[in-house]
Design a protein around this motif. Structure first.
Motif, PDB file in Angstrom:
ATOM      1  N   ALA A  11      11.520  42.490  19.137  1.00 28.02           N
ATOM      2  CA  ALA A  11      11.828  43.895  18.868  1.00 28.02           C
ATOM      3  C   ALA A  11      13.335  44.010  18.657  1.00 28.02           C
ATOM      4  CB  ALA A  11      11.402  44.757  20.060  1.00 28.02           C
ATOM      5  N   LEU A  18      18.930  42.462  19.186  1.00 28.78           N
ATOM      6  CA  LEU A  18      17.837  42.203  20.124  1.00 28.78           C
ATOM      7  C   LEU A  18      18.101  42.825  21.481  1.00 28.78           C
ATOM      8  CD1 LEU A  18      17.109  38.383  19.621  1.00 28.78           C
ATOM      9  CD2 LEU A  18      15.810  40.322  18.740  1.00 28.78           C
ATOM     10  N   GLY A  50      14.006  30.766  24.429  1.00 26.19           N
ATOM     11  CA  GLY A  50      15.202  29.940  24.592  1.00 26.19           C
ATOM     12  C   GLY A  50      15.756  30.047  26.004  1.00 26.19           C
ATOM     13  N   SER A  52      18.667  30.803  27.042  1.00 34.35           N
ATOM     14  CA  SER A  52      19.502  31.991  27.294  1.00 34.35           C
ATOM     15  C   SER A  52      18.636  33.167  27.709  1.00 34.35           C
ATOM     16  CB  SER A  52      20.285  32.394  26.044  1.00 34.35           C
ATOM     17  OG  SER A  52      21.242  31.459  25.752  1.00 34.35           O
ATOM     18  N   ARG A  55      17.691  32.684  31.291  1.00 34.66           N
ATOM     19  CA  ARG A  55      18.814  32.980  32.209  1.00 34.66           C
ATOM     20  C   ARG A  55      19.105  34.474  32.261  1.00 34.66           C
ATOM     21  NH1 ARG A  55      21.058  27.959  29.980  1.00 34.66           N
ATOM     22  NH2 ARG A  55      21.997  29.146  28.301  1.00 34.66           N
ATOM     23  N   ASP A  57      17.232  37.295  30.940  1.00 34.28           N
ATOM     24  CA  ASP A  57      16.165  38.291  31.161  1.00 34.28           C
ATOM     25  C   ASP A  57      15.279  37.949  32.354  1.00 34.28           C
ATOM     26  OD1 ASP A  57      17.203  39.228  28.845  1.00 34.28           O
ATOM     27  OD2 ASP A  57      15.425  38.890  27.611  1.00 34.28           O
ATOM     28  N   THR A  87      16.529  23.666  26.267  1.00 33.19           N
ATOM     29  CA  THR A  87      17.934  23.778  26.685  1.00 33.19           C
ATOM     30  C   THR A  87      18.709  22.555  26.212  1.00 33.19           C
ATOM     31  OG1 THR A  87      19.417  23.931  28.601  1.00 33.19           O
ATOM     32  CG2 THR A  87      17.365  22.762  28.956  1.00 33.19           C
ATOM     33  N   GLY A  88      19.987  22.779  25.886  1.00 30.25           N
ATOM     34  CA  GLY A  88      20.856  21.651  25.593  1.00 30.25           C
ATOM     35  C   GLY A  88      21.718  21.328  26.792  1.00 30.25           C
ATOM     36  N   SER A  89      22.063  22.379  27.542  1.00 26.26           N
ATOM     37  CA  SER A  89      22.975  22.226  28.677  1.00 26.26           C
ATOM     38  C   SER A  89      22.262  21.775  29.951  1.00 26.26           C
ATOM     39  CB  SER A  89      23.649  23.576  28.958  1.00 26.26           C
ATOM     40  OG  SER A  89      22.677  24.504  29.440  1.00 26.26           O
ATOM     41  N   VAL A 135      17.915  18.282  19.549  1.00 22.84           N
ATOM     42  CA  VAL A 135      16.529  18.747  19.679  1.00 22.84           C
ATOM     43  C   VAL A 135      16.169  19.619  18.467  1.00 22.84           C
ATOM     44  CG1 VAL A 135      14.969  20.119  21.105  1.00 22.84           C
ATOM     45  CG2 VAL A 135      16.729  18.705  22.180  1.00 22.84           C
ATOM     46  N   GLY A 157      15.099  34.060  22.155  1.00 26.27           N
ATOM     47  CA  GLY A 157      15.904  35.032  21.424  1.00 26.27           C
ATOM     48  C   GLY A 157      16.234  34.603  20.000  1.00 26.27           C
ATOM     49  N   GLY A 158      17.341  35.161  19.526  1.00 23.01           N
ATOM     50  CA  GLY A 158      17.719  34.995  18.137  1.00 23.01           C
ATOM     51  C   GLY A 158      18.026  33.562  17.737  1.00 23.01           C
ATOM     52  N   GLU A 192      20.693  34.531  13.601  1.00 20.02           N
ATOM     53  CA  GLU A 192      22.069  34.124  13.325  1.00 20.02           C
ATOM     54  C   GLU A 192      22.183  33.769  11.839  1.00 20.02           C
ATOM     55  OE1 GLU A 192      22.163  30.864  16.069  1.00 20.02           O
ATOM     56  OE2 GLU A 192      22.426  32.178  17.795  1.00 20.02           O
TER      57      GLU A 192
HETATM   58  N1  LIG Z   1      14.315  42.209  21.798  1.00 27.81           N
HETATM   59  C1  LIG Z   1      13.566  41.137  21.962  1.00 27.81           C
HETATM   60  O1  LIG Z   1      12.401  41.095  21.504  1.00 27.81           O
HETATM   61  C2  LIG Z   1      14.122  39.939  22.687  1.00 27.81           C
HETATM   62  C3  LIG Z   1      13.315  38.835  22.949  1.00 27.81           C
HETATM   63  C4  LIG Z   1      13.871  37.733  23.584  1.00 27.81           C
HETATM   64  C5  LIG Z   1      15.220  37.738  23.915  1.00 27.81           C
HETATM   65  N2  LIG Z   1      15.968  38.834  23.648  1.00 27.81           N
HETATM   66  C6  LIG Z   1      17.407  38.842  23.947  1.00 27.81           C
HETATM   67  O2  LIG Z   1      18.006  37.809  23.205  1.00 27.81           O
HETATM   68  C7  LIG Z   1      19.168  37.359  23.913  1.00 27.81           C
HETATM   69  C8  LIG Z   1      19.135  35.850  23.977  1.00 27.81           C
HETATM   70  O3  LIG Z   1      19.084  35.336  22.665  1.00 27.81           O
HETATM   71  P1  LIG Z   1      20.017  34.139  22.227  1.00 27.81           P
HETATM   72  O4  LIG Z   1      19.885  33.976  20.768  1.00 27.81           O
HETATM   73  O5  LIG Z   1      21.373  34.353  22.798  1.00 27.81           O
HETATM   74  O6  LIG Z   1      19.413  32.896  22.978  1.00 27.81           O
HETATM   75  P2  LIG Z   1      17.978  32.184  23.039  1.00 27.81           P
HETATM   76  O7  LIG Z   1      17.442  31.935  21.671  1.00 27.81           O
HETATM   77  O8  LIG Z   1      17.100  32.886  24.007  1.00 27.81           O
HETATM   78  O9  LIG Z   1      18.375  30.801  23.741  1.00 27.81           O
HETATM   79  C9  LIG Z   1      19.364  29.984  23.181  1.00 27.81           C
HETATM   80  C10 LIG Z   1      19.527  28.787  24.086  1.00 27.81           C
HETATM   81  O10 LIG Z   1      18.352  27.986  24.029  1.00 27.81           O
HETATM   82  C11 LIG Z   1      18.703  26.615  24.038  1.00 27.81           C
HETATM   83  N3  LIG Z   1      18.388  26.048  22.732  1.00 27.81           N
HETATM   84  C12 LIG Z   1      17.937  26.697  21.631  1.00 27.81           C
HETATM   85  N4  LIG Z   1      17.749  25.833  20.632  1.00 27.81           N
HETATM   86  C13 LIG Z   1      18.077  24.610  21.106  1.00 27.81           C
HETATM   87  C14 LIG Z   1      18.099  23.316  20.538  1.00 27.81           C
HETATM   88  N5  LIG Z   1      17.709  23.075  19.286  1.00 27.81           N
HETATM   89  N6  LIG Z   1      18.506  22.289  21.317  1.00 27.81           N
HETATM   90  C15 LIG Z   1      18.877  22.502  22.603  1.00 27.81           C
HETATM   91  N7  LIG Z   1      18.886  23.717  23.193  1.00 27.81           N
HETATM   92  C16 LIG Z   1      18.493  24.752  22.439  1.00 27.81           C
HETATM   93  C17 LIG Z   1      20.193  26.574  24.323  1.00 27.81           C
HETATM   94  O11 LIG Z   1      20.275  26.605  25.735  1.00 27.81           O
HETATM   95  P3  LIG Z   1      21.535  26.061  26.600  1.00 27.81           P
HETATM   96  O12 LIG Z   1      22.550  27.137  26.487  1.00 27.81           O
HETATM   97  O13 LIG Z   1      20.975  25.920  27.996  1.00 27.81           O
HETATM   98  O14 LIG Z   1      21.959  24.773  25.995  1.00 27.81           O
HETATM   99  C18 LIG Z   1      20.659  27.871  23.703  1.00 27.81           C
HETATM  100  O15 LIG Z   1      21.884  28.324  24.206  1.00 27.81           O
HETATM  101  C19 LIG Z   1      19.117  38.004  25.277  1.00 27.81           C
HETATM  102  O16 LIG Z   1      20.035  39.082  25.294  1.00 27.81           O
HETATM  103  C20 LIG Z   1      17.715  38.560  25.372  1.00 27.81           C
HETATM  104  O17 LIG Z   1      17.643  39.740  26.123  1.00 27.81           O
HETATM  105  C21 LIG Z   1      15.455  39.937  23.059  1.00 27.81           C
END
Ligand SMILES: NC(=O)c1ccc[n+]([C@@H]2O[C@H](COP(=O)([O-])OP(=O)(O)OC[C@H]3O[C@@H](n4cnc5c(N)ncnc54)[C@H](OP(=O)(O)O)[C@@H]3O)[C@@H](O)[C@H]2O)c1
Length: 242
Positions: A11, A18, A50, A52, A55, A57, A87-89, A135, A157-158, A192
């Protein structure tokens, strides 16, 4: 490539965010839409987010409706789908709801070099799968297919959505648009920057629009495997939260 049917679900605000940049998660959706998401979860074999999102939400990622959980159990499935993250970290807490909530398997994909420490950190809460090199989502979906996952729901997420879209691994996008703006440059966006397969010259197919109270669901067919009949549609006839 043998891979699950992949549905991306999220959403976003009218300006494509997001969430806000504030510490507390912004609610984008409404009860009718949460019920649709619950039905989509109930139809899936696995739900992925993901690290993030885990961590920030702390989502439970479980089927909420008891009726839907019972239907899954009657079909010989677990009450909620398998949970998956990446996760990568390796920065994941075993105390997060992703690991502690629900009697379902939890899989964590990560690079080989962090797998051993992460497995020690998470203990029996999860299965940690180390992958060689960086990954790729393609490797994850292949591994999930080998584990019997036929339908994968990706809830963000995104960063995750971007990879599935850029790697052309999604069959369907269920995008909900909420009727407000976020307007903060530090807030996470739906996607992104990247080279997406759908451009002005190669347009995605809009398969359905569905108003749900004050939000609207846009369903896009992203592959030839797209399944037009969505069981979540009939679920909307039921009262929210049923
Ligand atoms: N509105 C909605 O429907 C909705 C849904 C979901 C989330 N959200 C929001 O989205 C935000 C988070 O989104 P985001 O884009 O920042 O993060 P994200 O996609 O949730 O997570 C990104 C993290 O996932 C890991 N990751 C992803 N791809 C990877 C790969 N190929 N290899 C290794 N690790 C990988 C890494 O973790 P590490 O940092 O641990 O390395 C990366 O930092 C939050 O604010 C959440 O509230 C909104």
């Amino acid at each position: 490539m043998n891979r699950p049917y992949v549905v991306l679900s999220c959403a976003m605000s009218l300006d494509g965010y997001l969430d806000s940049a504030a510490p507390r998660r912004l609610t984008m959706s409404n009860p009718a839409d949460f019920d649709r998401v619950d039905q989509l979860r109930a139809e899936s074999d696995a739900i992925m987010v993901g690290a993030s999102t885990v961590r920030r939400d702390d989502p439970r990622l479980l089927v909420r409706s008891e009726e839907r959980r019972l239907l899954r159990l009657a079909a010989g499935k677990t009450s909620s789908p398998l949970k998956v993250t990446v996760t990568g970290s390796g920065d994941l807490s075993p105390g997060s709801a992703f690991f502690t909530e629900g009697d379902v398997d939890k899989l964590v994909y990560c690079p080989h070099d962090v797998a051993r420490d992460l497995a020690r950190q998470l203990g029996s809460e999860a299965t940690v799968i180390g992958l060689p090199g960086s990954v790729a989502m393609a490797d994850i979906v292949c591994d999930l297919a080998r584990r019997g996952v036929g339908r994968l729901m990706v809830e963000g997420g995104g960063h995750l959505h971007t990879q599935f879209l850029v790697e052309d691994l999604a069959d369907e996008l269920q995008l909900v648009v909420a009727p407000f703006f976020v307007g903060e440059s530090r807030a996470p966006r739906f996607v992104e920057p990247g080279h997406f397969p759908w451009t002005a010259r190669r347009r995605a197919t809009l398969a359905e629009t569905r108003p749900l109270g004050d939000v609207v669901l846009l369903r896009y067919a992203l592959s030839e495997r797209f399944e037009p009949v969505c069981a979540a549609a009939s679920a909307q006839q039921r009262p929210a939260g049923s």
